[in-house]
Scaffold this motif. Sequence first.
Motif, PDB file in Angstrom:
ATOM      1  N   LEU B 206       0.818  -1.220   0.000  1.00 32.77           N
ATOM      2  CA  LEU B 206       0.000   0.000   0.000  1.00 32.77           C
ATOM      3  C   LEU B 206       0.851   1.270   0.000  1.00 32.77           C
ATOM      4  CD1 LEU B 206      -2.903  -1.018   2.377  1.00 32.77           C
ATOM      5  CD2 LEU B 206      -2.801  -1.062  -0.099  1.00 32.77           C
ATOM      6  N   ARG B 207       2.156   1.127  -0.171  1.00 29.61           N
ATOM      7  CA  ARG B 207       3.047   2.287  -0.172  1.00 29.61           C
ATOM      8  C   ARG B 207       2.684   3.328  -1.223  1.00 29.61           C
ATOM      9  NH1 ARG B 207       8.702   3.099   1.502  1.00 29.61           N
ATOM     10  NH2 ARG B 207       9.297   3.656  -0.607  1.00 29.61           N
ATOM     11  N   PRO B 208       2.347   2.928  -2.471  1.00 31.48           N
ATOM     12  CA  PRO B 208       1.984   3.943  -3.469  1.00 31.48           C
ATOM     13  C   PRO B 208       0.851   4.840  -2.991  1.00 31.48           C
ATOM     14  CG  PRO B 208       2.279   1.824  -4.515  1.00 31.48           C
ATOM     15  CD  PRO B 208       2.405   1.586  -3.055  1.00 31.48           C
ATOM     16  N   LEU B 209      -0.123   4.243  -2.266  1.00 29.41           N
ATOM     17  CA  LEU B 209      -1.226   5.060  -1.754  1.00 29.41           C
ATOM     18  C   LEU B 209      -0.705   6.120  -0.805  1.00 29.41           C
ATOM     19  CD1 LEU B 209      -4.085   2.516  -1.087  1.00 29.41           C
ATOM     20  CD2 LEU B 209      -3.756   4.072  -3.003  1.00 29.41           C
ATOM     21  N   ARG B 228       1.434  13.292  -9.997  1.00 25.47           N
ATOM     22  CA  ARG B 228       2.682  12.977 -10.696  1.00 25.47           C
ATOM     23  C   ARG B 228       3.312  11.670 -10.204  1.00 25.47           C
ATOM     24  NH1 ARG B 228       2.823  18.500 -10.284  1.00 25.47           N
ATOM     25  NH2 ARG B 228       3.636  18.295  -8.166  1.00 25.47           N
ATOM     26  N   THR B 229       2.994  11.268  -8.947  1.00 22.39           N
ATOM     27  CA  THR B 229       3.619  10.065  -8.396  1.00 22.39           C
ATOM     28  C   THR B 229       3.359   8.864  -9.306  1.00 22.39           C
ATOM     29  OG1 THR B 229       3.064  10.919  -6.237  1.00 22.39           O
ATOM     30  CG2 THR B 229       3.787   8.628  -6.342  1.00 22.39           C
ATOM     31  N   PRO B 230       4.404   8.140  -9.733  1.00 20.19           N
ATOM     32  CA  PRO B 230       4.158   6.936 -10.532  1.00 20.19           C
ATOM     33  C   PRO B 230       3.511   5.870  -9.652  1.00 20.19           C
ATOM     34  CG  PRO B 230       6.490   7.130 -10.015  1.00 20.19           C
ATOM     35  CD  PRO B 230       5.842   8.361  -9.491  1.00 20.19           C
ATOM     36  N   GLU B 234      -2.537  -1.314 -10.634  1.00 16.50           N
ATOM     37  CA  GLU B 234      -3.762  -1.563  -9.868  1.00 16.50           C
ATOM     38  C   GLU B 234      -4.344  -0.281  -9.277  1.00 16.50           C
ATOM     39  OE1 GLU B 234      -1.013  -3.186  -9.667  1.00 16.50           O
ATOM     40  OE2 GLU B 234      -1.404  -5.315  -9.984  1.00 16.50           O
ATOM     41  N   ILE B 235      -3.528   0.769  -9.178  1.00 19.51           N
ATOM     42  CA  ILE B 235      -3.991   1.970  -8.477  1.00 19.51           C
ATOM     43  C   ILE B 235      -4.385   3.063  -9.457  1.00 19.51           C
ATOM     44  CG2 ILE B 235      -3.237   3.693  -6.747  1.00 19.51           C
ATOM     45  CD1 ILE B 235      -1.747   1.582  -5.389  1.00 19.51           C
ATOM     46  N   THR B 236      -4.115   2.843 -10.758  1.00 18.09           N
ATOM     47  CA  THR B 236      -4.443   3.899 -11.719  1.00 18.09           C
ATOM     48  C   THR B 236      -5.919   4.283 -11.728  1.00 18.09           C
ATOM     49  OG1 THR B 236      -4.366   2.180 -13.394  1.00 18.09           O
ATOM     50  CG2 THR B 236      -2.486   3.678 -13.295  1.00 18.09           C
ATOM     51  N   PRO B 237      -6.902   3.370 -11.480  1.00 21.38           N
ATOM     52  CA  PRO B 237      -8.296   3.843 -11.419  1.00 21.38           C
ATOM     53  C   PRO B 237      -8.475   4.935 -10.373  1.00 21.38           C
ATOM     54  CG  PRO B 237      -8.228   1.453 -11.442  1.00 21.38           C
ATOM     55  CD  PRO B 237      -6.812   1.914 -11.368  1.00 21.38           C
ATOM     56  N   LEU B 238      -7.815   4.784  -9.259  1.00 21.01           N
ATOM     57  CA  LEU B 238      -7.938   5.762  -8.181  1.00 21.01           C
ATOM     58  C   LEU B 238      -7.340   7.098  -8.613  1.00 21.01           C
ATOM     59  CD1 LEU B 238      -8.642   6.429  -5.249  1.00 21.01           C
ATOM     60  CD2 LEU B 238      -6.326   5.714  -4.647  1.00 21.01           C
TER      61      LEU B 238
END
Lengths: 358, 473
Positions: B206-209, B228-230, B234-238
């Motif tokens: 969950l670090r990207p979040l 801008r954060t890559p 799986e998280i692109t919808p958000l």
Amino acid sequence: MKRRSSMLLLLLAALFVACAPQSDETNATGRRLVIYSTTDLESFQPVLDDYKLLRPDVDIEYVALDAGPLYDRFLDEARRGAATADLLLSSAMDLQVKLVNDGFAASHDSANARALPSWARWRGQALGFTFEPVVMVYNKRLLGIRPPPRSRSELLSALKREPEFWRGRIGTYDAEHSNAGYLLVTQDARQSETFGALLQAMGEVDVQKFDNTAAILDRLAAGQLVAGYNLLGSYARARADQGAPLLLVYPDDYTLAVSRTAVIPAAAPYPQAAHSFLEYLLSIRGQQVLTTRSKLNAVRQEIQGPYAQSGVFNRELGTIRPIALGPGLLVYLDQQKRARFLDTWRRAMSPADIPTAQ
Amino acid sequence: MSQNTTRESRPEPLSLRLRLVGTLGAVLLIAMFALYAGVRVYSEEAADRSYDRLLSGAALSIAESLSVSHGKIQTDLPYAALEMLSAAPDDRVFYRVIGPDGLVATGYEDLPAEPAGSGKSVSVSRRAGEARFFDADYRGAEVRFAVLGRQISEPNAAGWVWVQVGQTRLAREALQRELMLGALVPLGFVAILTLVLVWFGTDRALRPLKLIGDELAGRGAVELDPIRTPVPREITPLTGAIDGFMTRLAGNMDTLRMFIAEAAHQLRTPLAALRAQAEIGVDGNAEDAHRSLAAIERNSAKMSRLLDQLLSHATVLHRADVQNSEAFDLIDIVHEAVHETLNLISDANVEIDHAVDAAPMKGDPVLIGESVKNLLHNALRYGCPNKDPISVSVGIEGPEYVVSIADRGPGIPVEQREWVFERFTRGTQSTPGAGLGLNIVRRAVTSHGGSVVLRDGPAGGLIAEIRLPRASQ
């Protein structure tokens, strides 16, 4: 280990408390700890006296019996459901093992019980509390300048060399009438290849047969016998220490050791007293009294002294082979096996009496 | 306090970590139970197999010691037979030998017989030297027995001799426990390790979040650029949703900013005029004062109209952005708009005419109503210098409803017709007006997917048409 033993003590204490009303009631009607034992009361009295100091509230009824009658009497009482002993102390290790195997025994587990060598306990139900080497004993005076035979093969050659010197002057157990003797002679038969020849040689010099060690020692001390074969070392040592001209030899080839064995019957009327007494018997204090006052060799290796196991090991000349408690001892109790073995034994011991033909 | 109560009444949703660990734990638990059942059966069989070998070995060695003497079975019980069973050190041992006559030759006479079914009737077909096993209760304990047959064919004793050897099950049970522990303990360890890994792996996954959160937290109030954060796929919808939301927010803010600028600009001019009039009134004589007051009254009326328009503009902007949608009848709305306008301007002359009885549609009735009112105001203000009647009609043209408002005024030159829809513009006439009206109408109508059209009337004057799709949202 220490914690466990203290836990066990607590447990025992709890057991006593739990059983207290019962024992109170029966104490009023004169309840006693009943012991059937093959050890004569004279030898065992110091142990009983010392226990009385610890537990003055417990009355002990000590019944001295031979091993066979002890077994038969207990079995008879147990089968009839009659009142029987709370504790069985017998030198017939095989019969004690059979009682355990046939489900008549209760377990006794404690740190002291676990401290016993593995050969001296089986299932926590048969517990050996002495360690008694089986020795050859000679009358030093009668032997004169002859070197005492130090092994079975030396004894065999001595008997062959001078049959007339030995004739009628060597004694051993009557395997037919003494359970201890039967146990020892069967173990000999199992351990030694040449034992048959030794039996034969003893038979040829008219070996004298006795029901117990004390009788043989009496005659050795009185000069009626030169040698005794398969005698309990503790008794012989005690007799020698009293001044009898006896020489103990731990056979070089191997030295059997038996252990007086305690069994608490599952049907003991007063089991908590039996457990308490057995625990005392296996404790350092009990073993110390057994060694110093009763002149029986203690089984616990912590005990020092000439009658202790360590004392025997220090002067050890032969290889000590303790008879191990376990189902192996049942083999020679087999009806057919026993009959066959005694037949062979009789034939070897009394060649003149029985015709050689089948 | 109030925050506390809300938190209590609406429990926090279960954390991802707990969900993962819970689900995985349940699955592992079920798997462990299944394994336990399997391992139990397997270990019991394995323990029985290894100790059965000893038991049959003992029976075999007893069978080998059998002999016949005087027509009787003789057993020379070998020491090894019972000694080998001491591999199970605490187990009790029982045995017996049964002769061809069915009598016990030696051993325990009361041993339980082999249960029927595996009985001796089929024994002849069995190979010698192969032991059979069964469990039975004997002397208060469960005992495993081996039975071995040996055929004797002496002249006075012929038939089968049976050797039965039994042993209590303590060592088997101990071995079974050991086997089970050996299998289950590592599995349990792996299961626990898995749960621990998931517990801590959740943070990593969950670090990207958290990074997105950090980026958003570090932004200024008006930085509404895309994230801008890559991020992992799986998280692109958000992030897509957040970016879209930000774009809409930026549009709203632009609108608001423009509205404020417009309002300030529009209010400044009449206020300056009011002040000038008031100054003249204060400094001059009574006649001047009276004139000033009249001028102030005129300008105030103009300002209040302007404010009305600004507010209606704001309403329209807001509602167009919010996009309310409800079912209503267009004819009702047009009627209402006409009546409300007539209530304000009593001397107006308006004719209503509709070709259909009902015009149901979906959308925001307030927006549509405001639009109609706006066009009507314009028509009344510019389109009827001689109190000519204004005609309002509702009709259907193909897929569209058409609301048309026709006046008899001078109209708007064709080249200016697009321009009047800009904010703050007005026709060439110097009649008072704010210039917001048509702009509002266009926004309201386009938000319904419709259009506003200005054209010349057949008999002169201007016709303003609102065209709305019938299947409007």
